[in-house]
Write a protein that holds these residues in place. Structure first.
Motif, PDB file in Angstrom:
ATOM      1  N   PHE A 267      35.312  42.190  49.859  1.00  0.00           N
ATOM      2  CA  PHE A 267      33.784  41.910  49.079  1.00  0.00           C
ATOM      3  C   PHE A 267      33.395  39.993  48.177  1.00  0.00           C
ATOM      4  O   PHE A 267      32.426  40.378  48.708  1.00  0.00           O
ATOM      5  CB  PHE A 267      34.118  43.200  47.264  1.00  0.00           C
ATOM      6  CG  PHE A 267      33.642  42.445  46.480  1.00  0.00           C
ATOM      7  CD1 PHE A 267      31.938  42.506  47.037  1.00  0.00           C
ATOM      8  CD2 PHE A 267      33.399  42.845  44.645  1.00  0.00           C
ATOM      9  CE1 PHE A 267      31.562  42.347  45.907  1.00  0.00           C
ATOM     10  CE2 PHE A 267      32.792  42.824  44.097  1.00  0.00           C
ATOM     11  CZ  PHE A 267      31.335  43.118  44.578  1.00  0.00           C
TER      12      PHE A 267
ATOM     13  N   LYS B 271      29.764  38.695  49.673  1.00  0.00           N
ATOM     14  CA  LYS B 271      29.142  38.404  48.468  1.00  0.00           C
ATOM     15  C   LYS B 271      28.242  36.888  48.926  1.00  0.00           C
ATOM     16  O   LYS B 271      27.784  35.816  48.455  1.00  0.00           O
ATOM     17  CB  LYS B 271      29.953  38.131  47.040  1.00  0.00           C
ATOM     18  CG  LYS B 271      29.953  38.979  46.335  1.00  0.00           C
ATOM     19  CD  LYS B 271      30.206  39.051  44.976  1.00  0.00           C
ATOM     20  CE  LYS B 271      31.656  38.413  44.635  1.00  0.00           C
ATOM     21  NZ  LYS B 271      32.226  39.081  43.555  1.00  0.00           N
TER      22      LYS B 271
ATOM     23  N   TYR C 244      27.164  46.533  44.406  1.00  0.00           N
ATOM     24  CA  TYR C 244      26.704  45.392  44.267  1.00  0.00           C
ATOM     25  C   TYR C 244      25.664  45.255  45.324  1.00  0.00           C
ATOM     26  O   TYR C 244      24.633  45.158  45.172  1.00  0.00           O
ATOM     27  CB  TYR C 244      27.884  44.213  44.309  1.00  0.00           C
ATOM     28  CG  TYR C 244      27.408  42.524  43.970  1.00  0.00           C
ATOM     29  CD1 TYR C 244      27.187  42.108  43.015  1.00  0.00           C
ATOM     30  CD2 TYR C 244      27.124  42.625  45.136  1.00  0.00           C
ATOM     31  CE1 TYR C 244      27.551  40.742  43.328  1.00  0.00           C
ATOM     32  CE2 TYR C 244      26.494  41.034  45.611  1.00  0.00           C
ATOM     33  CZ  TYR C 244      26.650  40.351  44.136  1.00  0.00           C
ATOM     34  OH  TYR C 244      25.791  39.013  43.909  1.00  0.00           O
ATOM     35  N   PHE C 245      26.507  45.963  46.582  1.00  0.00           N
ATOM     36  CA  PHE C 245      24.928  46.422  47.239  1.00  0.00           C
ATOM     37  C   PHE C 245      24.512  47.692  47.826  1.00  0.00           C
ATOM     38  O   PHE C 245      25.172  48.270  48.319  1.00  0.00           O
ATOM     39  CB  PHE C 245      25.507  45.657  48.848  1.00  0.00           C
ATOM     40  CG  PHE C 245      26.557  44.332  48.673  1.00  0.00           C
ATOM     41  CD1 PHE C 245      24.984  43.370  49.529  1.00  0.00           C
ATOM     42  CD2 PHE C 245      27.538  43.953  48.296  1.00  0.00           C
ATOM     43  CE1 PHE C 245      25.701  42.107  48.712  1.00  0.00           C
ATOM     44  CE2 PHE C 245      28.053  42.896  49.352  1.00  0.00           C
ATOM     45  CZ  PHE C 245      27.095  41.758  48.824  1.00  0.00           C
TER      46      PHE C 245
ATOM     47  N   CYS D 226      32.452  46.852  45.587  1.00  0.00           N
ATOM     48  CA  CYS D 226      31.288  46.263  46.520  1.00  0.00           C
ATOM     49  C   CYS D 226      30.084  46.828  46.898  1.00  0.00           C
ATOM     50  O   CYS D 226      28.485  46.750  46.663  1.00  0.00           O
ATOM     51  CB  CYS D 226      32.027  46.148  47.646  1.00  0.00           C
ATOM     52  SG  CYS D 226      31.195  44.495  48.668  1.00  0.00           S
TER      53      CYS D 226
ATOM     54  N   GLU E  96      25.319  36.364  51.079  1.00  0.00           N
ATOM     55  CA  GLU E  96      24.558  37.942  50.191  1.00  0.00           C
ATOM     56  C   GLU E  96      23.349  37.509  50.873  1.00  0.00           C
ATOM     57  O   GLU E  96      22.423  38.152  50.375  1.00  0.00           O
ATOM     58  CB  GLU E  96      24.617  38.177  49.307  1.00  0.00           C
ATOM     59  CG  GLU E  96      24.653  36.592  47.762  1.00  0.00           C
ATOM     60  CD  GLU E  96      24.932  37.149  46.577  1.00  0.00           C
ATOM     61  OE1 GLU E  96      24.515  38.087  46.243  1.00  0.00           O
ATOM     62  OE2 GLU E  96      25.834  36.374  45.756  1.00  0.00           O
TER      63      GLU E  96
END
Length: 494
Positions: A58, A62, A86-87, A83, A65
């Motif tokens: 993760f 990031k 987040y995505f 994760c 990203e």
């Protein structure tokens, strides 16, 4: 059924339905390598897939990203939830083989941050597909796997990076320049240590079989290793302390701490190895250990010779003794460990990741800058390399051409510890990946459990041992694992 549970169940059904296709795809994918190895302009975004995204994976993703994170794969969807959230646009998978089959044409590069024992098989498969790869440290679980990734990366000309981020920091470059400029003279002894482990080690194998959580795919976590009953003690972070899945404190931290040693002293294969530790168990890495590796004389540099050198490693709270002239009250531990380069003219000291190098004499060297520096992060420098054509590519600062041989040094320390009951210094033929002084009739056995109990206030041990096995066969299995049925590596390039 709520949305979360429905997505989870759909993912499980999808994995089961496609398991046969995924396995078959492993045979087909190498032939796709040339078509997949496409080049992008610097302005194009890289399509990146992550395998093992609950912890370090993760963090690595990031750091990237700004690119397109298109697919995420993990065997533990509870641990990976942060994760995944987040995505949210990335497609989710349990099985990396299915991900490669379905999205191979849409993926440019792969980040591998699973448990140590599955690094090689995922990365090797990705490389044969022409994918660029970033692999968290340690690069691999074994010597053979390190050699394989080194050669595959060279053959397929992909951009590679091991996740020892200190390689891209100023400390490693400075340490290398000072040593190779002759600032401390000839180095014949190096001592290094870490304050790890900070996860459990030295444990007996659990006897309790626990129910597997719905959010966890135990079979895929085991992967190429031998099957064992599920127990929560193995995951998600504790895998590092179990031999089948990790490499202990040495494998985890030496990739950070010993990098300036390997690079600065231009090391290659060791010729001798010896280890000792607290109680060595069959399944778990010991609480603390010491290793000595001997490297042969190397070609002299313009300003300093490179004689035979001993590299000593300590972990589990052990440290080298402080040398004469050490500043009173100064902690040798700098961000998780440290290194002492004992030169004929001075002693060079640096911390974990090669950080904050200094000389014991107090002198501050002023030397020419010969090592490359980067302005990008360790992760984004790999992204930069992925977008460059192979013939014009500027290598990353921990490419497999260096990280592979370096990782062989690291896991050689693991071998020395696991073979310590042979009670001798082991002689190593690095080119052929074999020990040369283990007799055909020698045997070895290890402690399955310590049998520790307290009776009326008195501690007792009733150790359970394995049966004696052929020492050469045992060593060879550590050098190159026999994978579980259904799991295999690509062939070693000549």
């Amino acid at each position: 059924m709520d949305d979360k549970k429905e997505r989870l169940e759909m993912g499980r059904r999808q994995f089961l339905a496609n398991a046969g296709i995924a396995t078959a795809g492993l045979v087909m994918m190498p032939s796709m390598a040339a078509a997949m190895n496409k080049n992008k302009s610097k302005s194009d975004k890289l399509n990146i897939a992550g395998v093992g995204v609950g912890g370090r994976g993760f963090g690595v993703l990031k750091a990237m990203e700004s690119e397109n994170i298109v697919a995420l794969c993990d065997v533990d969807w509870k641990y990976a939830k942060g994760c995944f959230d987040y995505f949210p646009k990335a497609k989710r998978y349990w099985d990396w083989r299915q991900m490669f089959d379905e999205m191979g044409k849409d993926i440019d590069a792969v980040v591998v941050a699973t448990a140590d024992h599955t690094h090689a098989i995922i990365a090797a498969t990705a490389i044969t597909m022409g994918k660029h790869v970033y692999v968290e440290k340690p690069l691999t679980h074994t010597v053979y796997e390190s050699r394989l990734l080194t050669r595959l990366a060279a053959k397929h000309q992909v951009a590679t990076q091991m996740g020892n981020q200190g390689a891209s920091d100023e400390g490693v470059a400075l340490t290398t320049e000072w040593i190779q400029n002759g600032e401390i003279g000839e180095v014949r002894k190096v001592e290094a240590f870490t304050d790890r482990p900070i996860w459990p080690q030295g444990l007996n194998r659990p006897t309790e079989e626990q129910p597997i959580p719905d959010t966890f795919n135990w079979d895929l976590f085991i992967g190429p290793a031998k099957m064992r009953p599920f127990n929560e003690i193995y995951t998600p972070w504790n895998f590092r302390g179990w031999w089948d899945f990790g490499t202990g404190a040495l494998g985890d931290m030496a990739c950070h701490i010993l990098h300036p040693v390997f690079k600065g002293l231009k090391l290659g294969y060791p010729t001798k190895a010896q280890g000792s530790s607290t109680l060595l168990l069959t399944d778990a890495a010991p609480v603390a250990q010491k290793v000595r590796l001997v490297f042969p004389e190397r070609a002299s540099l313009a300003k300093v010779a490179m004689p035979e050198v001993e590299v000593h490693w300590y972990d589990g709270g052990l440290q080298p003794l402080k040398p004469d002239g050490w500043p009173a009250g100064k902690d040798m531990n700098n961000q998780g460990g440290g290194v002492l380069f004992h030169g004929s003219k001075d002693t060079l000291v640096c911390g974990c990741y090669g950080r904050d190098p200094w000389l014991l004499s107090g002198r501050k060297p002023n030397v020419p800058q010969t090592e490359p520096r980067i302005t990008l992060s360790h992760e984004m420098d790999w992204v930069r390399a992925c977008k460059e054509k192979p013939k014009k590519r500027v290598e990353t600062l921990s490419p497999f051409s260096e990280a592979g041989p370096f990782n062989e040094m690291v896991v050689m320390g693991v071998l020395a510890v696991r073979l310590q009951s042979l009670n001798k210094e082991l002689e190593w033929d690095g080119e052929n990946m074999r020990f040369t002084n283990i007799g055909d009739d020698e045997t070895i056995r290890t402690v399955i459990s310590d049998g520790f109990k307290i009776h009326d206030g008195h501690p007792t041990f009733d150790k359970e041992w394995t049966k004696p096995v052929n020492a050469n066969a045992f060593a060879q299995e550590l050098i190159k694992h026999t994978y579980r049925d259904g799991w295999s590596l690509p062939e070693m390039p000549v």
